[in-house]
Write an enzyme that holds these catalytic residues in place. Structure first.
Site, mmCIF file in Angstrom:
data_model
loop_
_atom_site.group_PDB
_atom_site.id
_atom_site.type_symbol
_atom_site.label_atom_id
_atom_site.label_comp_id
_atom_site.label_asym_id
_atom_site.label_seq_id
_atom_site.Cartn_x
_atom_site.Cartn_y
_atom_site.Cartn_z
ATOM 1 N N LEU A 44 54.203 78.196 95.391
ATOM 2 C CA LEU A 44 55.365 77.340 95.620
ATOM 3 C C LEU A 44 55.226 76.807 97.036
ATOM 4 O O LEU A 44 54.879 77.558 97.952
ATOM 5 C CB LEU A 44 56.664 78.135 95.506
ATOM 6 C CG LEU A 44 57.279 78.348 94.119
ATOM 7 C CD1 LEU A 44 58.486 79.272 94.236
ATOM 8 C CD2 LEU A 44 57.682 77.035 93.475
ATOM 9 N N ASP A 45 55.488 75.525 97.234
ATOM 10 C CA ASP A 45 55.437 74.960 98.579
ATOM 11 C C ASP A 45 56.415 75.710 99.487
ATOM 12 O O ASP A 45 57.438 76.224 99.012
ATOM 13 C CB ASP A 45 55.811 73.476 98.553
ATOM 14 C CG ASP A 45 54.739 72.628 97.883
ATOM 15 O OD1 ASP A 45 53.581 73.081 97.816
ATOM 16 O OD2 ASP A 45 55.067 71.521 97.421
ATOM 17 N N PRO A 46 56.136 75.764 100.795
ATOM 18 C CA PRO A 46 57.047 76.473 101.710
ATOM 19 C C PRO A 46 58.504 76.025 101.592
ATOM 20 O O PRO A 46 59.415 76.861 101.675
ATOM 21 C CB PRO A 46 56.467 76.144 103.090
ATOM 22 C CG PRO A 46 54.998 76.002 102.835
ATOM 23 C CD PRO A 46 54.911 75.319 101.484
ATOM 24 N N ALA A 48 60.036 75.025 98.990
ATOM 25 C CA ALA A 48 60.584 75.375 97.680
ATOM 26 C C ALA A 48 61.055 76.824 97.656
ATOM 27 O O ALA A 48 60.567 77.673 98.399
ATOM 28 C CB ALA A 48 59.538 75.143 96.601
#
EC number: 5.4.99.25
Length: 302
Positions: A44-46, A48
Site C-alpha cells: 500500500l502506498d505510504p 494509503a
C-alpha cells in the site's frame, strides 16, 4: 545476544496507518512477534491506509494468492488539479477551473464508463518495471516511457458522496488495478483533471478492515494475545470449495499427485483429509494441476 526467533505460521491482518511504508509495517511486525520469516502481500502506498495482510512462516508460500485476490477500496478524488504521481504526494502539473457542475445522476453516468472490463494504463509512479528498472525511479529522474496498458475488472463502483470539487467512491476490483489511474481517468472524463487525495483498502481477499489490527494495538498485547491474533493459513481460502479425499485417493495425492477426473471442480480448492485441512490444489477442468501442503494447526513450529 539476539533472542531466538520464532517460526510462526499464519496471517496477521494489519490496518496500516497513513504515512508509513508497507515494508516498515512488515519490519515492525516481524520485530513485535520476534518472527523468523515474514512477508506482505502487496504494498500500500505510504499515503494509503487499511488492510495489509502479513504472512508468517509457511503462510509466505501462499502470499501470491492474496496478491492475486480481489480488493476493495474507498477513494477520494480531488478534481481540477493534476499531479505527476496521480496522488496528493506528487507535484502539481496542471490546474483547471472548468470543473463541471456535479450531480449524482451525472457522476453515475461517468462512473458507469469504468465498470466491468476496463483497459487501464498504470501510472509512471509505480513499482512496475521497464527494462529492469522500476517505473517510479525513471519518473523521479524526469523520464517518461510508454507504459503498457492492462486489462482489469471493476466489479463494483459506487458513488458515496461528492461536493463541488471532489468525490468519494467505493471500488471493488481485480488484481492489478491502480486506483490512482482510475482517479486520473475519471478526472479526464469529467474534463477537468483530478488526483487521488485519500485511499483506504477495506478488503483484501477474504480479509476485511473490521478484523484488522493497528500496530499500536499489537504493541500493547501480551505474547499469548499476539499469538491469538494470528489467523491460520486456511483463512486465506475460506471462500474456496472443499474437496474431501477418499481413502483410495490419499496415496495418489501425497506421493504422485491426484489426477482423478473431477469435472465439478475448477480453480482453487481446499483439500481435506478426514476433517482436517491439509492442502490447497488448483483444478483445471477437474484435473489437479498444482498443490501445496500445510499443517494449519501448527502456529509455532520447530
Amino acid at each position: 545476544m539476539k533472542k531466538n526467533r520464532l517460526n510462526l505460521n499464519g496471517v496477521v491482518v494489519i490496518n496500516k496507518a497513513k504515512d508509513i511504508s508497507s515494508n516498515k509495517v512488515l519490519q515492525q511486525l516481524k520485530y513485535l512477534f520476534n518472527a523468523q520469516k515474514a512477508g506482505h502481500t502487496g504494498t500500500l502506498d505510504p499515503m494509503a491506509t487499511g488492510v495489509l495482510p502479513i504472512c508468517f512462516g509457511r503462510a509466505t508460500k501462499i502470499a501470491q494468492y492474496l496478491l492475486d485476490a480481489d480488493k476493495e477500496y474507498i477513494a477520494t478524488i480531488r478534481l481540477g488539479i493534476e499531479t505527476d504521481s496521480g496522488d496528493a504526494e506528487g507535484e502539481i502539473i496542471a490546474k483547471s477551473i472548468n470543473i463541471p457542475e456535479l450531480s449524482a445522476e451525472y457522476l453515475e453516468i461517468v462512473l458507469a464508463k469504468f465498470s466491468g472490463d476496463v483497459v487501464q494504463i498504470p501510472p509512471m509512479y509505480s513499482a512496475l518495471k521497464y527494462n529492469g528498472q522500476p517505473l517510479y525511479k525513471l519518473a523521479r529522474e524526469g523520464k517518461t516511457v510508454e507504459v503498457k496498458s492492462r486489462n482489469i475488472k471493476i466489479y463494483e463502483l459506487e458513488l458515496l458522496e461528492f461536493n463541488i470539487d471532489s468525490l468519494k467512491i467505493r471500488v471493488k476490483c481485480s488484481k492489478g488495478t491502480y486506483i490512482r489511474s482510475l482517479a486520473i481517468d475519471i478526472g479526464k472524463t469529467l474534463g477537468c483533471g483530478g488526483h487521488l487525495i485519500a485511499l483506504q483498502r477495506t478488503q483484501s481477499g477474504p480479509f476485511k478492515l473490521s478484523e484488522a489490527f493497528r500496530l499500536e494495538q499489537l504493541k500493547d498485547l501480551s505474547f499469548e494475545q499476539k499469538i491469538a491474533s494470528i489467523t491460520n493459513i486456511e483463512s486465506v481460502f475460506i471462500d474456496k470449495p472443499i474437496y474431501s479425499l477418499l481413502e483410495e485417493e490419499k496415496n495418489d495425492l501425497y506421493k504422485r499427485g491426484l489426477f482423478a477426473d473431477k469435472p465439478h471442480l475448477d480453480g482453487t480448492v481446499r483439500i481435506y483429509d478426514v476433517e482436517k485441512f491439509v492442502a490447497i490444489a488448483e483444478f483445471d477442468k477437474g484435473k489437479l494441476i498444482n498443490k501445496k501442503f500445510f499443517d494449519q494447526d501448527i502456529l509455532i513450529s520447530e
